[in-house]
Design a protein around this motif. Structure first.
Motif, mmCIF file in Angstrom:
data_model
loop_
_atom_site.group_PDB
_atom_site.id
_atom_site.type_symbol
_atom_site.label_atom_id
_atom_site.label_comp_id
_atom_site.label_asym_id
_atom_site.label_seq_id
_atom_site.Cartn_x
_atom_site.Cartn_y
_atom_site.Cartn_z
ATOM 1 N N THR A 3 18.471 17.494 -8.509
ATOM 2 C CA THR A 3 17.575 18.468 -9.132
ATOM 3 C C THR A 3 18.410 19.542 -9.815
ATOM 4 O OG1 THR A 3 17.401 19.745 -7.089
ATOM 5 C CG2 THR A 3 15.715 18.088 -7.487
ATOM 6 N N LEU A 4 17.869 20.093 -10.889
ATOM 7 C CA LEU A 4 18.580 21.052 -11.716
ATOM 8 C C LEU A 4 17.869 22.389 -11.722
ATOM 9 C CD1 LEU A 4 20.574 21.914 -14.035
ATOM 10 C CD2 LEU A 4 18.908 20.901 -15.603
ATOM 11 N N ILE A 5 18.650 23.462 -11.556
ATOM 12 C CA ILE A 5 18.184 24.834 -11.728
ATOM 13 C C ILE A 5 19.139 25.470 -12.731
ATOM 14 C CG2 ILE A 5 17.919 27.091 -10.636
ATOM 15 C CD1 ILE A 5 17.471 25.624 -7.986
ATOM 16 N N ARG A 6 18.619 26.240 -13.657
ATOM 17 C CA ARG A 6 19.480 27.000 -14.566
ATOM 18 C C ARG A 6 19.428 28.464 -14.159
ATOM 19 N NH1 ARG A 6 21.706 24.675 -18.936
ATOM 20 N NH2 ARG A 6 20.832 22.668 -19.548
ATOM 21 N N HIS A 7 20.600 29.070 -14.063
ATOM 22 C CA HIS A 7 20.689 30.494 -13.765
ATOM 23 C C HIS A 7 21.764 31.092 -14.654
ATOM 24 C CE1 HIS A 7 20.007 34.052 -11.346
ATOM 25 N NE2 HIS A 7 21.308 34.240 -11.352
ATOM 26 N N ARG A 8 21.361 31.966 -15.544
ATOM 27 C CA ARG A 8 22.302 32.609 -16.481
ATOM 28 C C ARG A 8 23.128 31.589 -17.247
ATOM 29 N NH1 ARG A 8 21.675 38.212 -17.065
ATOM 30 N NH2 ARG A 8 21.028 39.032 -15.076
ATOM 31 N N LYS A 9 22.490 30.591 -17.773
ATOM 32 C CA LYS A 9 23.121 29.523 -18.554
ATOM 33 C C LYS A 9 24.007 28.595 -17.727
ATOM 34 C CE LYS A 9 23.071 32.093 -22.867
ATOM 35 N NZ LYS A 9 23.856 32.531 -24.009
ATOM 36 N N THR A 10 24.063 28.797 -16.424
ATOM 37 C CA THR A 10 24.836 27.922 -15.543
ATOM 38 C C THR A 10 23.889 26.906 -14.913
ATOM 39 O OG1 THR A 10 26.453 29.647 -15.052
ATOM 40 C CG2 THR A 10 26.305 27.830 -13.482
ATOM 41 N N ARG A 11 24.308 25.666 -14.928
ATOM 42 C CA ARG A 11 23.533 24.602 -14.287
ATOM 43 C C ARG A 11 23.924 24.530 -12.818
ATOM 44 N NH1 ARG A 11 22.617 19.376 -16.971
ATOM 45 N NH2 ARG A 11 24.247 18.680 -15.555
ATOM 46 N N ILE A 12 22.924 24.625 -11.942
ATOM 47 C CA ILE A 12 23.125 24.462 -10.505
ATOM 48 C C ILE A 12 22.408 23.174 -10.129
ATOM 49 C CG2 ILE A 12 22.754 25.433 -8.211
ATOM 50 C CD1 ILE A 12 22.651 28.220 -9.601
ATOM 51 N N ILE A 13 23.187 22.186 -9.694
ATOM 52 C CA ILE A 13 22.669 20.862 -9.397
ATOM 53 C C ILE A 13 22.640 20.668 -7.886
ATOM 54 C CG2 ILE A 13 22.956 18.391 -9.824
ATOM 55 C CD1 ILE A 13 22.820 20.034 -12.414
ATOM 56 N N THR A 14 21.481 20.319 -7.340
ATOM 57 C CA THR A 14 21.374 19.967 -5.928
ATOM 58 C C THR A 14 21.391 18.450 -5.827
ATOM 59 O OG1 THR A 14 20.069 21.951 -5.480
ATOM 60 C CG2 THR A 14 20.013 20.191 -3.829
ATOM 61 N N LEU A 15 22.376 17.944 -5.105
ATOM 62 C CA LEU A 15 22.529 16.499 -4.954
ATOM 63 C C LEU A 15 21.984 16.035 -3.613
ATOM 64 C CD1 LEU A 15 26.153 16.142 -6.341
ATOM 65 C CD2 LEU A 15 24.013 15.756 -7.538
ATOM 66 N N GLU A 16 21.434 14.845 -3.611
ATOM 67 C CA GLU A 16 20.969 14.228 -2.377
ATOM 68 C C GLU A 16 22.067 13.324 -1.830
ATOM 69 O OE1 GLU A 16 17.216 12.294 -2.818
ATOM 70 O OE2 GLU A 16 16.304 14.019 -3.784
ATOM 71 N N ALA A 17 21.926 12.925 -0.588
ATOM 72 C CA ALA A 17 22.910 12.028 0.024
ATOM 73 C C ALA A 17 23.076 10.791 -0.843
ATOM 74 C CB ALA A 17 22.452 11.633 1.425
ATOM 75 N N GLY A 18 24.303 10.442 -1.122
ATOM 76 C CA GLY A 18 24.600 9.263 -1.910
ATOM 77 C C GLY A 18 24.732 9.519 -3.401
ATOM 78 N N ASP A 19 24.289 10.694 -3.890
ATOM 79 C CA ASP A 19 24.451 11.019 -5.305
ATOM 80 C C ASP A 19 25.923 11.260 -5.615
ATOM 81 O OD1 ASP A 19 21.745 10.876 -5.864
ATOM 82 O OD2 ASP A 19 21.427 13.046 -5.810
#
Length: 76
Positions: A3-19
Motif C-alpha cells: 500500500t502507498l501513502i504520500r507524505h510531502r512528495k515522499t512515497r511511504i510503502i507498507t509491504l506485506e509478508a513476502g513482498d
C-alpha cells in the motif's frame, strides 16, 4: 499487496509478508515492513541502496509516524 501513502512528495510503502522491497520501492521511498520483531523502517537511497533503523518499532503507527517525520525532514 503493498500500500502507498504520500507524505510531502515522499512515497511511504507498507509491504506485506513476502513482498519484495525492490519490486515495490523506488529511490527516495520509505518502506515499512513487519516481522516478528516489529515494524522496520527502510530508506531507499538514490542509488538503490537500502538502510534501516537498528531497532524495529513496536507498532505500525509508530513506524508510520517515524516515516512521516523523515519525509518532513527530507522535504526541507
Amino acid at each position: 499487496m503493498a500500500t502507498l501513502i504520500r507524505h510531502r512528495k515522499t512515497r511511504i510503502i507498507t509491504l506485506e509478508a513476502g513482498d519484495d522491497l525492490h519490486e515495490h520501492c523506488k529511490p527516495r521511498d520509505i518502506a515499512l515492513v513487519s516481522d516478528p520483531a516489529g515494524w522496520w523502517t527502510y530508506f531507499i537511497g538514490e542509488d538503490g541502496a537500502v538502510e534501516r533503523y537498528d531497532i524495529p518499532f513496536a507498532t505500525y503507527n509508530e513506524a508510520l509516524w517515524s516515516a512521516k517525520a523523515a519525509a518532513e525532514f527530507d522535504a526541507q
